[in-house]
Design an enzyme around this catalytic site. Structure first.
Site, short mmCIF file in Angstrom:
data_model
loop_
_atom_site.label_atom_id
_atom_site.label_comp_id
_atom_site.label_asym_id
_atom_site.label_seq_id
_atom_site.Cartn_x
_atom_site.Cartn_y
_atom_site.Cartn_z
N GLN A 74 0.84 -1.20 0.00
CA GLN A 74 0.00 0.00 0.00
C GLN A 74 0.87 1.25 0.00
O GLN A 74 1.24 1.77 1.05
CB GLN A 74 -0.95 0.00 1.20
CG GLN A 74 -1.98 1.07 1.09
CD GLN A 74 -3.16 0.84 2.01
OE1 GLN A 74 -3.24 -0.15 2.71
NE2 GLN A 74 -4.09 1.77 1.99
N PHE A 75 1.17 1.75 -1.20
CA PHE A 75 2.02 2.93 -1.33
C PHE A 75 1.38 4.16 -0.71
O PHE A 75 2.07 5.11 -0.33
CB PHE A 75 2.38 3.19 -2.80
CG PHE A 75 1.27 3.77 -3.62
CD1 PHE A 75 1.15 5.14 -3.78
CD2 PHE A 75 0.34 2.94 -4.25
CE1 PHE A 75 0.13 5.68 -4.54
CE2 PHE A 75 -0.67 3.47 -5.02
CZ PHE A 75 -0.78 4.84 -5.17
N THR A 76 0.07 4.17 -0.53
CA THR A 76 -0.62 5.34 0.00
C THR A 76 -0.26 5.63 1.46
O THR A 76 -0.59 6.70 1.97
CB THR A 76 -2.15 5.19 -0.13
OG1 THR A 76 -2.58 4.05 0.60
CG2 THR A 76 -2.56 5.06 -1.60
#
Length: 143
Positions: A74-76
């Site tokens: 999850q790059f967010t």
């Protein structure tokens, strides 16, 4: 590296309507974000912290209980929201850097004896979980 750990009674991740990973029983969901400067050593250290953290039933760890872990990239987790209304993703490492490090985190968990399921890197995923407690902990390698 940031890992958001959620204690879960059940959880699954689907891609295009197909379940690609799920917890076979109560365990942890690990949402994993990679930033610039993270290394395979960072991934191994964070995997060890994940397994040793005493947040499961009876103040025991995933390692103590043999609890499974569902890992979802999850790059967010590295969103910057200080300016304007659109998040900046510049603190998130690009896919060619982050994918091998998420895999290193998974590998380290498995080498420590954990049952690990995963999402699919870079895919649009639907994550379903029943958070137990609720318990949600943020691990940050910078801490």
């Amino acid at each position: 590296m940031r890992v958001v750990l959620q204690r879960a009674l059940s959880a699954s991740v689907s891609v295009d309507g197909e379940v690609v990973g799920s917890l076979p029983g109560p365990g942890l969901v690990a949402l994993v974000g990679i930033t610039h400067g993270d290394t395979p050593r960072t991934a191994a250290d964070m995997a060890a912290r994940t397994l040793r953290l005493r947040i499961l039933d009876g103040e025991r760890s995933a390692s103590d209980l043999g609890a499974p872990v569902l890992v979802v990239s999850q790059f967010t987790l590295y969103a910057r929201t200080r300016k304007g209304r659109r998040p900046s993703w510049s603190a998130a490492a690009p896919a060619p850097v982050s994918e091998p490090l998420v895999e290193a985190y998974v590998r380290a968990l498995r080498e420590a004896g954990a049952h690990v399921e995963t999402g699919r890197f870079g895919a649009h995923m639907e994550v379903a979980l029943v958070n137990d407690g609720p318990v949600t902990i943020l691990l940050d390698s910078a801490d």
